[in-house]
Design a protein around this motif. Structure first.
Motif, PDB file in Angstrom:
ATOM      1  N   LEU A 147       0.306  12.357  -7.150  1.00 27.91           N
ATOM      2  CA  LEU A 147      -0.461  11.244  -7.713  1.00 27.91           C
ATOM      3  C   LEU A 147       0.151  10.773  -9.027  1.00 27.91           C
ATOM      4  CD1 LEU A 147      -4.213  12.085  -7.153  1.00 27.91           C
ATOM      5  CD2 LEU A 147      -2.979  10.070  -6.421  1.00 27.91           C
ATOM      6  N   ARG A 148       0.612  11.747  -9.822  1.00 28.23           N
ATOM      7  CA  ARG A 148       1.215  11.414 -11.104  1.00 28.23           C
ATOM      8  C   ARG A 148       2.482  10.598 -10.866  1.00 28.23           C
ATOM      9  NH1 ARG A 148       3.341  16.018 -15.343  1.00 28.23           N
ATOM     10  NH2 ARG A 148       3.360  14.740 -17.207  1.00 28.23           N
ATOM     11  N   LEU A 149       3.262  11.051  -9.909  1.00 29.75           N
ATOM     12  CA  LEU A 149       4.480  10.351  -9.532  1.00 29.75           C
ATOM     13  C   LEU A 149       4.154   8.937  -9.055  1.00 29.75           C
ATOM     14  CD1 LEU A 149       7.469  10.297  -8.786  1.00 29.75           C
ATOM     15  CD2 LEU A 149       6.858  11.334  -6.617  1.00 29.75           C
ATOM     16  N   ALA A 150       3.137   8.840  -8.198  1.00 26.33           N
ATOM     17  CA  ALA A 150       2.752   7.541  -7.655  1.00 26.33           C
ATOM     18  C   ALA A 150       2.367   6.580  -8.777  1.00 26.33           C
ATOM     19  CB  ALA A 150       1.590   7.706  -6.683  1.00 26.33           C
ATOM     20  N   THR A 151       1.656   7.106  -9.771  1.00 29.66           N
ATOM     21  CA  THR A 151       1.210   6.247 -10.863  1.00 29.66           C
ATOM     22  C   THR A 151       2.395   5.713 -11.660  1.00 29.66           C
ATOM     23  OG1 THR A 151      -0.635   7.783 -10.971  1.00 29.66           O
ATOM     24  CG2 THR A 151      -0.543   6.093 -12.645  1.00 29.66           C
ATOM     25  N   GLY A 190     -11.679  10.219  -5.382  1.00 27.97           N
ATOM     26  CA  GLY A 190     -12.415   9.284  -6.219  1.00 27.97           C
ATOM     27  C   GLY A 190     -11.645   8.006  -6.443  1.00 27.97           C
ATOM     28  N   VAL A 191     -11.717   7.486  -7.664  1.00 25.97           N
ATOM     29  CA  VAL A 191     -11.012   6.238  -7.962  1.00 25.97           C
ATOM     30  C   VAL A 191      -9.513   6.488  -7.818  1.00 25.97           C
ATOM     31  CG1 VAL A 191     -12.791   5.495  -9.551  1.00 25.97           C
ATOM     32  CG2 VAL A 191     -10.830   6.719 -10.431  1.00 25.97           C
ATOM     33  N   GLN A 192      -8.790   5.450  -7.470  1.00 23.79           N
ATOM     34  CA  GLN A 192      -7.351   5.584  -7.229  1.00 23.79           C
ATOM     35  C   GLN A 192      -6.564   5.142  -8.456  1.00 23.79           C
ATOM     36  OE1 GLN A 192      -5.992   6.816  -4.096  1.00 23.79           O
ATOM     37  NE2 GLN A 192      -8.090   7.531  -4.236  1.00 23.79           N
ATOM     38  N   PRO A 193      -5.412   5.774  -8.706  1.00 22.29           N
ATOM     39  CA  PRO A 193      -4.594   5.384  -9.838  1.00 22.29           C
ATOM     40  C   PRO A 193      -4.219   3.901  -9.712  1.00 22.29           C
ATOM     41  CG  PRO A 193      -3.671   7.309  -8.744  1.00 22.29           C
ATOM     42  CD  PRO A 193      -4.815   6.837  -7.924  1.00 22.29           C
ATOM     43  N   PRO A 194      -4.041   3.217 -10.820  1.00 21.11           N
ATOM     44  CA  PRO A 194      -4.127   3.708 -12.196  1.00 21.11           C
ATOM     45  C   PRO A 194      -5.524   3.641 -12.789  1.00 21.11           C
ATOM     46  CG  PRO A 194      -3.424   1.428 -12.205  1.00 21.11           C
ATOM     47  CD  PRO A 194      -3.674   1.795 -10.763  1.00 21.11           C
ATOM     48  N   ILE A 254       0.851  -1.194   0.000  1.00 22.52           N
ATOM     49  CA  ILE A 254       0.000   0.000   0.000  1.00 22.52           C
ATOM     50  C   ILE A 254       0.885   1.241   0.000  1.00 22.52           C
ATOM     51  CG2 ILE A 254      -1.650   1.335   1.338  1.00 22.52           C
ATOM     52  CD1 ILE A 254      -2.826  -1.313   2.250  1.00 22.52           C
ATOM     53  N   TYR A 255       0.652   2.086  -0.974  1.00 24.40           N
ATOM     54  CA  TYR A 255       1.478   3.280  -1.169  1.00 24.40           C
ATOM     55  C   TYR A 255       0.583   4.468  -0.885  1.00 24.40           C
ATOM     56  CZ  TYR A 255       4.497   6.483  -3.984  1.00 24.40           C
ATOM     57  OH  TYR A 255       5.298   7.495  -4.450  1.00 24.40           O
ATOM     58  N   LYS A 256       0.889   5.221   0.147  1.00 23.61           N
ATOM     59  CA  LYS A 256       0.021   6.346   0.511  1.00 23.61           C
ATOM     60  C   LYS A 256       0.579   7.656  -0.002  1.00 23.61           C
ATOM     61  CE  LYS A 256      -2.577   4.328   4.071  1.00 23.61           C
ATOM     62  NZ  LYS A 256      -3.224   4.361   5.343  1.00 23.61           N
ATOM     63  N   THR A 257      -0.297   8.503  -0.415  1.00 29.47           N
ATOM     64  CA  THR A 257       0.135   9.799  -0.924  1.00 29.47           C
ATOM     65  C   THR A 257      -0.962  10.820  -0.656  1.00 29.47           C
ATOM     66  OG1 THR A 257       0.630  11.013  -2.961  1.00 29.47           O
ATOM     67  CG2 THR A 257      -0.637   9.034  -3.194  1.00 29.47           C
ATOM     68  N   SER A 258      -0.607  12.103  -0.770  1.00 28.03           N
ATOM     69  CA  SER A 258      -1.628  13.130  -0.608  1.00 28.03           C
ATOM     70  C   SER A 258      -2.424  13.220  -1.902  1.00 28.03           C
ATOM     71  CB  SER A 258      -0.964  14.475  -0.307  1.00 28.03           C
ATOM     72  OG  SER A 258      -0.223  14.892  -1.417  1.00 28.03           O
TER      73      SER A 258
END
Lengths: 506, 268, 309
Positions: A346-350, B208-212, A336-340
Motif C-alpha cells: 500500500l505504501r508503494l502504491a501511494t 477502509g479508505v483507500q490511499p491517498p 485502477i491500480y489493484k494491490t493486496s
C-alpha cells in the motif's frame, strides 16, 4: 462471580501451551507454513520449511543453474535423463536408506491425478520413470526439454509411506537435515536437527512490530525479511542484535492488462516506466535495501542480462509519450491500480500514485484481501497491479508469464500479453540445447520484454536477517531459504542467559 | 456544566476541523520522501508520516473522513433501524416475528465477514465502509425502537388515537416517534464513537479508505507499524481519536441524564 | 414455562439456519476461487476441473447449499479445502484457545467494570462518577490494534512481566485479554452504573435503608444482585462477540484462535472452514443469548412467560 472464577481457573490450567525448552533456537516468521507435503505445498513459507525436512534430487547454484543434490545426472538422449544417487545416501527417520524406488514413487504420486498435486503440470512431459538399480533413476520424456533437471526439486518421500497414503502434510517424513518434532498449534512448528538434536522452532507472528519486540525480548532469536526498513534499522542499532544483508532475487513489478484500451498502449506503459522514480523509492521507502531491476532475473542469474538499458526517471519524456498516445491535461487517463492489503504494498502504491500524478496519470488504488486480489488479477479484472515474484529459478517462467497461450488458467500471463516475437523467442529457446545458446535467446527475449513492457520491472529486494547475539553461525542465502539453520548455534552454551524472566516461573 | 461543555467543545472542534479541511489550503497527499518519519519541529508542528506527508494536514483531512463516516453510519442506522423497529413493534404478529428473526441473524453474524464480502463485491472504499457499518449497525437502533414502541403501544394517548380512527402511519409518526426520539438520540451519540472505532478496525485490515485518502483509523493503522521508530505517528491521531470517542460517549451520558431529569420533572 | 423454552429454542434454531445460509451465499458471492488458492497458478486445467468436481464445487449453488445443510445435520463439517484436515479437528483445536482468551478477557472486564460502576452509581454526579466513567471509556477509545502493541511494549519489554506474544506460560494470556477486556469494561461499567441507579431508586431499597442499613451495605447486598441482571444479558452478548470479534487482537498477539482461523480461511476462500467458524461463533452467540434469556426469566419473576419481550 463464583462461576466465573471457576471457569477462569479451569481455563488457566487447561489451555496453557507448554513453554519452549530454553535450548530451542526460535525463528520468527510472518506467515506459518501451512502444508508440509512437498507434493502439495505452493506457498513460500511451506516450501522453505520443506527444504529442511526433505532431500531432493537437484538444487541450485547461486546463479540458479541446477546442481546435483541427491543425484548427479547425464543426458542419455534429449528425452532420456539418467540420475545416479550420490553415496552416502541419506536415511529416512526409520533408518532405511533413500533409494531409487522412493524417487520413482514420489514423482509417480505427483503425476497421479488423485494426489491433486499443483505441480503435476510441471512433470506432464514425463512419459515413464524406471529404476534399473537401487541408485539409478531413468526419466523418459515425451518431448526434449533441456531445462528438465531443474524441475526435479520436489522433496523425496519414502515409498512405503506413499503407498500407505501417509498424511505427510501434517506428519512429514523425509530424509533432509531436520526431523519433524512437533506442531503444538497452528502458529508453531518444532524441528530437530539430525546431527546434534538441536531443536529449532518456527513461530508465526503476523504483526511486524510484535515480531520485532519478540526479538528484542529474546523470545525469538532470528528474523528474516518481511520487516519495514525502518524497523530493521531500529533493531540493528541494538547491541544485542546483529544484522546481515545480502542481495536478493525477489522481483517486484507493476503488471498491466494488455487488453485495456489505455494501458494496452505501449506508449502509456513507457510513460509510466519513465514516471516512476525507482531510485528515490529504493533510497527512502526501502532503506536502500534493493537494487534496480530491468528484468525478471537479476544479472547474476545464468540467463540474466547485464546490458539491459532500463527506463530512467524522466517526467518530461513521460509527458511527451502520453501526449503522443493522445492524452493531454484535459484528457488525462485514470487507471485502477489493484494491490493486496499488505501495508508495504500500500505504501508503494501511494508513492507510485503520487509520482504518476506528476505526469498527469491519475491512479485510483483498490486494496483487496488476498483472496479477492488474487482472483481479480487472474481473471484479468484490473488495469494495473503490483506484485512480486519470489523464488524464481528456471527460465520456463518466460513461457508461463509471457507466452500468449499462457493466459490463466493455462499459465500466469495475467496481463494477457500477446506478442508474436516473444512467443517465437520463447519457443526457440525451449527448442535449443546448450546453455550458451539458450542464454543468448533468453537475453534477446528480455531485451524485447523490456522494450514492450508486459511488466514495469521495479527492483530486487535485498534479504535481511536479524539475529540475537546469543546465536551464531547463520548465513543468509540469495533466495531467502533457511539453509543457514543447518549451522546455527548458541554463541556460548555456558554464558548464555535467557533474557526472558517469565520463563523461570512457567 | 463541565460535563456539558467539555465534550461539546471537543465535538465542535471536530466539526470545525471537518469543515475546515475543505476550506484550508492543505496538502495532505503531497509526498516528500526526504521528510519520512521526521518528528514534530518548529516548521511542522506535528511532523511527517512514513511517506513524508504532513501529519497536521492529514489529521484535519482525516477529521472530515471520520466525521462523514460517523454521521452517515449513525444517521442511516437510525433511519433504517427506527422505521423498521417502530413498524415491527406496532404491527406485531407475523411482521414482528420475521423482524425478530432477522435481528437475531444479524446480531449473530460476524460483521467482519460482511465487510470483506462487500469490499470484494463492490470494491473497497469509504462508501462501502459506511454500507457495511450500517448493515451491522441498524439492528441496535431497531431493537431499541421496537422495545420502546412495545412499551408505549398501550399508552392512553395511543389507544385514544386508535379509537379516533387515526391511520397506523399517523399514529407511528405523530404519537410514537416523538416519544422514542430521545432514547434513539442517546444511542446515536454512543454509536458515533463505535463507528469511528469500527472504521479504524476496517482500516487496520486494509478494507477502509483507500490511499491517498486520510482517515484517523488508517493513520493509526500505519502509525502502529512505526510505533518503535517514530511514536508521534500513532500518538497524534490516536490521542485525537481517543478525545473524540471520549467526548461522544460523555455527551451521550450527559444527554441521558439530562433527559432523565427532564422526564422526572415532567412526571411531577 | 416449557412452552416458552421450546419457543425460544425453536427461534434459536431458525436464527442459526439463517446465519448458516447467509454465510454460505455471502462467501460464495465474493470474488476469488478456492481452487486457485489451493493449486496455485501452475496447475493443469484438467486438475483444476477434477478437483472442482471432487469437491462438489461445480454444482449449482443451491445444490451445494443443500448438500452442506444435509451433511451438517449429520454433524459432518467436512474437510478444510486448504490443509485437508477434518474441520472438526480444527475447531476442537481452536475453540479452547479462543475460549481461554475470551473468558480471561471477560473476567478482566468484570474486575475493572464492577468497582468503577459501583463507585459511579453510589456517588452519582461526583468527581468519582465522572472519573471512573472517563477511565472506563479510556480503554474503549483506543483501537485494539494500537492497544495491543502498546501493552506489549510496556508489559513485556519495559516491565518484563509477560511474554510478548504466543501462548507459552500461564501469564501469556494476560496482555491479549487486557487488550480485549479494557474495551469491554467501558460498556460494562456504564451498564452497571445505570442499572444500579435505576434499582437504587426503587422501593424495596428505600425500605432497607429505612430499616437502618448503611448505604454501601444496602447497595452491595440488595441492589447489586438485582442490577446485575441486565448486565448478565450484556455479558452474554459480549462473550458471543468476543469469540468472533477477537480477530484483530488474535492477529496482533499471534493467538491462534477461532478469529484467526476465520480470517485466514476467508483469505484462502476455504469455504467449509469459514462456514464452520462462523457457525461456531454464531452458535455460541445464539446459545449464550438463549441461556441468558432463560436465566433472566427464571431469576426475574416480573417477566411474563407468555410474552418475554
Amino acid at each position: 462471580m463464583i462461576i466465573w472464577s471457576f471457569l477462569l481457573l479451569i481455563s488457566f490450567t487447561w489451555s496453557c501451551a507448554e513453554a519452549p525448552s530454553e535450548s530451542t533456537i526460535r525463528v520468527g516468521l510472518a506467515i506459518a507454513p501451512t502444508n508440509l507435503d512437498p507434493r502439495l505445498a505452493t506457498d513460500a513459507p511451506s516450501a522453505r520449511v520443506n527444504r529442511l525436512l526433505y532431500a531432493r534430487l537437484v538444487d541450485f547454484a547461486e546463479n540458479a543453474t541446477p546442481i546435483p543434490a541427491l543425484a548427479t545426472w547425464e543426458t542419455i538422449d534429449p528425452t532420456h535423463y539418467r540420475f545416479h544417487l550420490i553415496e552416502p545416501r541419506p536415511r529416512f527417520p526409520d533408518g532405511t536408506l533413500l533409494s531409487a524406488k522412493d524417487v520413482q514413487e514420489t514423482y509417480a504420486s505427483v503425476l497421479d491425478p488423485n494426489t491433486a498435486s499443483p505441480h503435476r503440470g510441471l512433470f506432464k512431459n514425463i512419459s515413464r520413470i524406471r529404476t534399473p538399480t537401487e541408485s539409478i533413476i531413468d526419466f523418459y520424456l515425451l518431448h526434449p526439454d533441456p531445462l528438465f533437471p531443474s524441475y526435479l526439486v520436489i522433496g523425496i518421500l519414502p515409498a512405503n509411506l506413499i503407498a500407505m497414503k501417509h498424511p505427510f502434510h501434517e506428519d512429514p517424513v523425509g530424509s533432509g537435515p531436520f526431523l519433524f518434532e512437533q506442531r503444538p498449534d497452528a502458529s508453531r512448528l518444532i524441528l530437530k536437527r539430525r546431527h546434534d538434536s538441536q531443536l529449532i522452532e518456527f513461530v508465526a507472528v503476523p504483526d511486524p512490530t510484535v515480531r520485532s519486540l519478540k526479538l528484542l525480548a529474546g523470545e525469538v532469536h532470528l528474523l528474516q525479511n518481511d520487516l519495514p526498513p525502518e524497523l530493521v534499522a531500529y533493531l540493528a542499532k541494538n547491541p544485542s542484535i546483529s544484522l546481515q544483508h545480502k542481495q536478493g532475487s525477489k522481483f517486484s513489478y507493476i503488471g498491466f492488462n494488455h487488453e485495456d484500451p489505455v494501458v494496452g498502449q505501449s506508449l502509456v506503459r513507457k510513460a509510466i516506466a519513465h514516471a516512476i522514480n525507482r531510485e528515490q523509492i529504493i533510497q527512502y521507502a526501502l532503506g536502500g535495501r534493493a537494487r534496480l531491476a530491468q528484468a525478471l532475473f537479476p544479472p547474476n542469474h545464468w540467463v540474466g542480462a547485464s546490458q539491459l538499458q532500463g527506463y530512467d526517471y524522466d517526467p518530461p519524456r513521460a509527458r511527451e509519450l502520453l501526449r503522443q498516445a493522445g492524452f493531454t491535461a484535459e484528457r488525462s487517463p485514470t487507471l485502477i491500480y489493484k494491490t493486496s492489503t499488505d501495508p508495504f504494498r500500500l505504501r508503494l502504491a501511494t508513492i507510485v500514485q503520487e509520482q504518476l500524478q506528476q505526469v498527469g496519470i491519475h491512479l485510483s488504488i483498490q486494496s483487496h484481501d488476498w483472496g479477492t486480489f488474487y482472483g481479480d488479477i487472474k481473471a484479468g479484472n484490473f488495469q494495473m497491479y503490483s506484485l512480486a515474484w519470489v523464488g524464481l529459478k528456471t527460465p520456463d517462467i518466460f513461457r508461463h508469464a509471457f507466452h500468449s497461450e499462457s493466459v490463466p488458467p493455462l499459465g500466469v500471463n495475467r496481463g494477457r500479453y500477446a506478442d508474436p516475437l516473444a512467443d517465437t523467442l520463447i519457443a526457440r529457446a525451449e527448442g535449443t540445447s546448450g546453455e550458451s545458446q539458450q542464454q543468448k535467446i533468453y537475453r534477446s527475449l528480455q531485451v524485447h520484454l523490456l522494450e514492450t513492457l508486459p511488466y514495469v520491472p521495479l527492483w530486487y529486494e535485498e534479504n535481511v536477517a536479524l539475529s540475537s547475539t546469543a546465536i551464531r553461525g547463520y548465513t543468509l542465502r540469495t533466495d531467502g531459504n533457511f539453509d543457514g539453520l543447518f549451522h546455527i548455534q548458541w554463541a556460548t552454551a555456558s554464558t548464555f542467559q535467557p533474557k526472558i524472566k517469565w520463563q523461570a516461573g512457567s | 456544566m463541565m460535563r456539558f461543555w467539555f465534550p461539546l467543545g471537543i465535538l465542535l472542534t471536530w466539526g470545525i476541523m471537518a469543515i475546515g479541511s475543505h476550506i484550508l489550503p492543505l496538502t495532505p497527499n503531497t509526498i516528500d520522501l526526504t521528510h519520512i518519519l521526521i518528528g514534530p519541529n518548529q516548521s511542522s508542528w506535528l511532523g511527517f508520516d512514513e511517506l513524508g506527508r504532513s501529519i497536521a494536514d492529514r489529521l484535519i483531512t482525516g477529521a472530515s473522513t471520520s466525521f462523514f463516516v460517523a454521521l452517515s453510519v449513525v444517521a442511516l442506522g437510525i433511519l433504517i433501524g427506527g422505521i423498521l423497529g417502530i413498524a415491527s413493534g406496532y404491527f406485531s404478529g407475523w411482521v414482528d416475528q420475521i423482524f425478530v428473526r432477522i435481528v437475531d441473524i444479524m446480531l449473530a453474524f460476524p460483521g467482519l465477514l460482511l465487510a470483506i464480502a462487500l469490499a470484494g463485491a463492490l470494491g473497497p472504499g469509504i462508501e462501502n465502509v459506511i454500507l457495511a457499518l450500517v448493515i451491522v449497525g441498524w439492528v441496535g437502533y431497531a431493537r431499541l425502537a421496537r422495545g420502546q414502541v412495545l412499551a408505549l403501544k398501550h399508552a392512553d394517548h395511543v389507544i385514544a388515537a386508535q379509537a379516533m380512527g387515526a391511520s397506523p402511519w399517523r399514529i407511528m409518526s405523530k404519537h410514537l416517534l416523538p416519544l422514542i426520539t430521545a432514547p434513539l438520540i442517546i444511542e446515536a451519540s454512543f454509536g458515533i464513537a463505535g463507528a469511528i472505532i469500527a472504521e479504524a478496525g476496517l482500516s487496520f485490515l486494509g478494507l477502509g479508505v483507500q490511499p491517498p485518502e486520510a482517515s484517523w483509523g488508517s493513520m493509526i493503522r500505519d502509525g502502529t507499524r512505526y510505533m518503535l521508530v517514530a511514536p508521534h505517528l500513532v500518538l497524534i491521531p490516536g490521542l485525537t481519536l481517543m478525545a473524540v470517542v471520549l467526548a461522544a460517549n460523555l455527551f451521550g451520558d450527559w444527554l441521558r441524564d439530562w433527559l432523565d431529569v427532564k422526564d422526572q420533572k415532567l412526571m411531577k | 414455562m416449557s412452552h416458552f423454552i421450546l419457543k425460544r429454542i425453536f427461534s434459536a434454531l431458525v436464527g442459526l439456519l439463517g446465519v448458516i445460509s447467509l454465510v454460505f451465499f455471502l462467501i460464495h458471492m465474493i470474488p476469488g476461487d478456492p481452487i486457485d488458492v489451493m493449486l496455485g497458478e501452475s496447475a493443469l486445467a484438467a486438475d483444476r476441473e477434477s478437483l472442482r468436481q471432487g469437491l462438489g464445487l461445480h454444482l449449482p449453488l443451491y445444490e451445494q447449499w443443500w448438500n452442506y445443510l444435509t451433511a451438517l445435520v449429520q454433524a459432518d463439517f467436512g474437510h478444510s479445502l486448504f490443509s485437508g484436515r477434518p474441520i472438526v479437528d480444527l475447531l476442537l483445536e481452536r475453540i479452547p484457545i479462543t475460549l481461554h482468551l475470551s473468558i480471561v478477557a471477560l473476567a478482566i472486564a468484570i474486575i475493572i467494570a464492577l468497582p468503577l460502576g459501583l463507585l459511579a452509581a453510589t456517588r452519582q454526579h461526583s468527581i468519582y462518577d465522572y472519573g471512573s466513567m472517563g477511565f472506563a471509556l479510556f480503554g474503549m477509545s483506543i483501537p485494539n490494534f494500537w492497544m495491543g502493541p502498546l501493552l506489549i511494549l510496556v508489559g513485556a519489554l519495559w516491565l518484563g512481566w509477560f511474554p510478548v506474544s504466543g501462548r507459552e506460560g500461564w501469564n501469556a494470556v494476560i496482555l491479549p485479554a487486557l487488550t480485549l477486556g479494557t474495551a469491554m469494561a467501558a460498556i460494562l461499567a456504564r451498564m452497571i452504573r445505570s442499572s444500579l441507579l435505576e434499582i437504587l431508586g426503587e422501593a424495596f431499597l428505600r425500605t432497607a435503608r429505612a430499616k437502618g442499613l448503611s448505604s454501601i451495605h444496602a447497595t452491595i447486598i440488595h441492589a447489586l444482585p438485582n442490577a446485575l441482571l441486565p448486565v448478565l444479558t450484556l455479558l452474554g452478548l459480549q462473550l458471543g462477540g468476543l469469540l468472533g470479534g477477537a480477530v484483530i487482537t488474535e492477529t496482533v498477539f499471534a493467538w491462534p484462535g477461532l478469529g484467526l482461523l476465520m480470517i485466514e480461511a476467508i483469505q484462502q476462500r476455504d469455504y467449509p472452514v469459514v462456514q464452520a467458524a462462523v457457525l461456531c461463533i454464531s452458535m455460541t452467540y445464539i446459545v449464550v443469548n438463549l441461556l441468558t434469556d432463560l436465566l433472566y426469566a427464571w431469576l426475574d419473576p416480573r417477566i411474563n412467560w407468555q410474552n418475554p419481550s
